[in-house]
Write an enzyme that holds these catalytic residues in place. Structure first.
Site, PDB file in Angstrom:
ATOM      1  N   ALA A  42      30.097  37.165  39.685  1.00 52.09           N
ATOM      2  CA  ALA A  42      30.794  36.219  38.798  1.00 52.09           C
ATOM      3  C   ALA A  42      32.255  36.620  38.625  1.00 52.09           C
ATOM      4  O   ALA A  42      33.163  35.769  38.671  1.00 52.09           O
ATOM      5  CB  ALA A  42      30.086  36.195  37.444  1.00 52.09           C
ATOM      6  N   ASN A  43      32.508  37.904  38.445  1.00 50.17           N
ATOM      7  CA  ASN A  43      33.896  38.358  38.257  1.00 50.17           C
ATOM      8  C   ASN A  43      34.751  38.007  39.477  1.00 50.17           C
ATOM      9  O   ASN A  43      35.900  37.578  39.345  1.00 50.17           O
ATOM     10  CB  ASN A  43      33.938  39.882  38.055  1.00 50.17           C
ATOM     11  CG  ASN A  43      33.270  40.317  36.767  1.00 50.17           C
ATOM     12  OD1 ASN A  43      33.081  39.523  35.855  1.00 50.17           O
ATOM     13  ND2 ASN A  43      32.905  41.596  36.688  1.00 50.17           N
ATOM     14  N   ASN A 183      34.820  51.720  46.877  1.00 52.29           N
ATOM     15  CA  ASN A 183      35.814  52.575  46.215  1.00 52.29           C
ATOM     16  C   ASN A 183      35.634  54.000  46.745  1.00 52.29           C
ATOM     17  O   ASN A 183      34.830  54.246  47.656  1.00 52.29           O
ATOM     18  CB  ASN A 183      35.727  52.464  44.684  1.00 52.29           C
ATOM     19  CG  ASN A 183      34.440  53.031  44.112  1.00 52.29           C
ATOM     20  OD1 ASN A 183      33.763  53.830  44.754  1.00 52.29           O
ATOM     21  ND2 ASN A 183      34.107  52.617  42.909  1.00 52.29           N
ATOM     22  N   THR A 240      37.341  48.150  33.844  1.00 55.62           N
ATOM     23  CA  THR A 240      36.146  47.375  34.247  1.00 55.62           C
ATOM     24  C   THR A 240      36.586  46.099  34.979  1.00 55.62           C
ATOM     25  O   THR A 240      37.417  45.350  34.472  1.00 55.62           O
ATOM     26  CB  THR A 240      35.309  46.966  33.011  1.00 55.62           C
ATOM     27  OG1 THR A 240      35.107  48.111  32.200  1.00 55.62           O
ATOM     28  CG2 THR A 240      33.977  46.365  33.418  1.00 55.62           C
ATOM     29  N   ASP A 244      36.492  44.199  41.233  1.00 52.29           N
ATOM     30  CA  ASP A 244      36.136  42.787  41.451  1.00 52.29           C
ATOM     31  C   ASP A 244      37.397  41.940  41.588  1.00 52.29           C
ATOM     32  O   ASP A 244      37.455  41.019  42.412  1.00 52.29           O
ATOM     33  CB  ASP A 244      35.288  42.259  40.286  1.00 52.29           C
ATOM     34  CG  ASP A 244      33.995  43.044  40.142  1.00 52.29           C
ATOM     35  OD1 ASP A 244      33.466  43.514  41.162  1.00 52.29           O
ATOM     36  OD2 ASP A 244      33.526  43.196  39.000  1.00 52.29           O
TER      37      ASP A 244
HETATM   38  O1  RIB Z   1      32.389  45.504  38.174  1.00 48.98           O
HETATM   39  C1  RIB Z   1      32.224  45.292  36.803  1.00 48.98           C
HETATM   40  C2  RIB Z   1      30.922  44.614  36.556  1.00 48.98           C
HETATM   41  O2  RIB Z   1      29.880  45.483  36.915  1.00 48.98           O
HETATM   42  C3  RIB Z   1      30.647  44.259  35.108  1.00 48.98           C
HETATM   43  O3  RIB Z   1      31.123  42.990  34.753  1.00 48.98           O
HETATM   44  C4  RIB Z   1      29.146  44.416  34.992  1.00 48.98           C
HETATM   45  O4  RIB Z   1      28.467  43.232  34.731  1.00 48.98           O
HETATM   46  C5  RIB Z   1      28.694  45.055  36.295  1.00 48.98           C
HETATM   47  O5  RIB Z   1      28.132  44.128  37.124  1.00 48.98           O
END
Ligand code: RIB
Length: 294
Positions: A42-43, A183, A240, A244
């Protein structure tokens, strides 16, 4: 604008911030708690859409409030959800994220992300194969990742594989992926190579394919020689989702015609900007924000 299809995970992130990371057996008082949209798949879909790509998500949510919340979030960011399936007997995936001591640690419970099947991939084949590039990660069953990558390869559709969370990859998955973006920790697991010399040999074996993100050390890959892109210096709030953002932005730049080095610089900048706010998606830049960063 290029078309990006993400086949991957959708989570609700439970984010705890704390000045101290608890050790095993320890309880600490933290500072804040929020529930925000996440999941590596999703990200990446949101990162691409925020940068102007036509972005499609293929995945599963549960029939619950976290699932509704995730779909509302896709709608907010203009990510197409026609291929997001709602599964009734399993909860939406969740991630427990602790942001402490300038880094994060994450536990994911996949829930509905593990309900995606080969039959669903076949059902959404037309959308998947209409992509300029398909993005995959490892928060859905590996056999689905392998099946999708093989389908794409057979139909000449490019694949960007983000091997996270890291697992040993099969030769065929490597072969069927156009780009692989581990990574600095994941690179040691995906092909079982541990030492710096072994990793360098690996990059040479896969020129222009394995792109290693190294946090504050930047990004490297091999093209006639090892090429390194320094990280963009910025005030970091939360890392975080930086990986992504890198993947979604790299894919967007590539489908919009940038050559690999320029696409990496673009993605490097986007990933840096994404760390300036709490949460995986909130700091992801729009194209205007990215262009304003000097
Ligand atoms: O890469 C970050 C993501 O890793 C977070 O949003 C979490 O949901 C995990 O999937």
């Amino acid at each position: 604008m290029g078309k990006i299809v993400v086949v991957g995970s959708i989570n609700a992130d439970m984010v705890f911030t704390s000045s101290i990371r608890p050790k095993a057996g320890e309880t600490v008082l933290g500072e804040s708690f929020s529930i925000i949209p996440g999941g590596k798949g999703a990200n990446q879909a949101v990162a691409a859409s925020k940068l102007g790509a036509e972005s499609f998500m293929v995945g599963c949510v549960g029939k619950d409030s976290n699932g509704e919340f995730s779909i509302d979030n896709f709608n907010k960011y203009n990510v197409n959800t026609d291929c997001v399936e709602v599964i009734s007997d399993v909860p939406t995936g969740v991630a427990n994220i602790v942001v402490a001591e300038e880094d994060n640690s994450i536990i994911v419970i996949p829930g509905s992300n593990y309900k995606i099947t080969k039959a669903m991939i076949d059902k959404h084949k037309e959308v998947i194969l209409s992509a300029d590039i398909v993005l995959l990660q490892l928060e859905i069953p590996i056999e689905i990742v392998e099946y999708t990558a093989e389908l794409c390869k057979k139909n000449n559709v490019k694949v960007l594989l983000n091997p996270a969370p890291a697992k040993r990859l099969s030769e065929s998955l490597i072969e069927n992926s156009t780009y692989i973006t581990p990574n600095e920790h994941e690179i040691k697991i995906i092909l079982g190579k541990k030492s710096e010399d072994e990793i360098e040999a690996l990059l040479k074996q896969y020129p222009n394919k394995i792109i290693v993100t190294m946090g504050s050390e930047g990004v490297k890959y091999f093209d006639e020689e090892i090429k390194t892109f320094p990280a963009f210096k910025i005030d970091v709030v939360d890392t975080t989702g930086a990986g992504d953002t890198f993947c979604g932005s790299l894919a967007t730049a590539l489908v919009n015609g940038k050559m690999l080095p320029d696409a990496i610089s673009f993605a490097n900048k986007a990933a840096a900007l994404s760390t300036t706010k709490l949460g995986a998606q909130s700091g992801m830049p729009t194209i205007e924000e990215l262009n304003n960063l000097k």
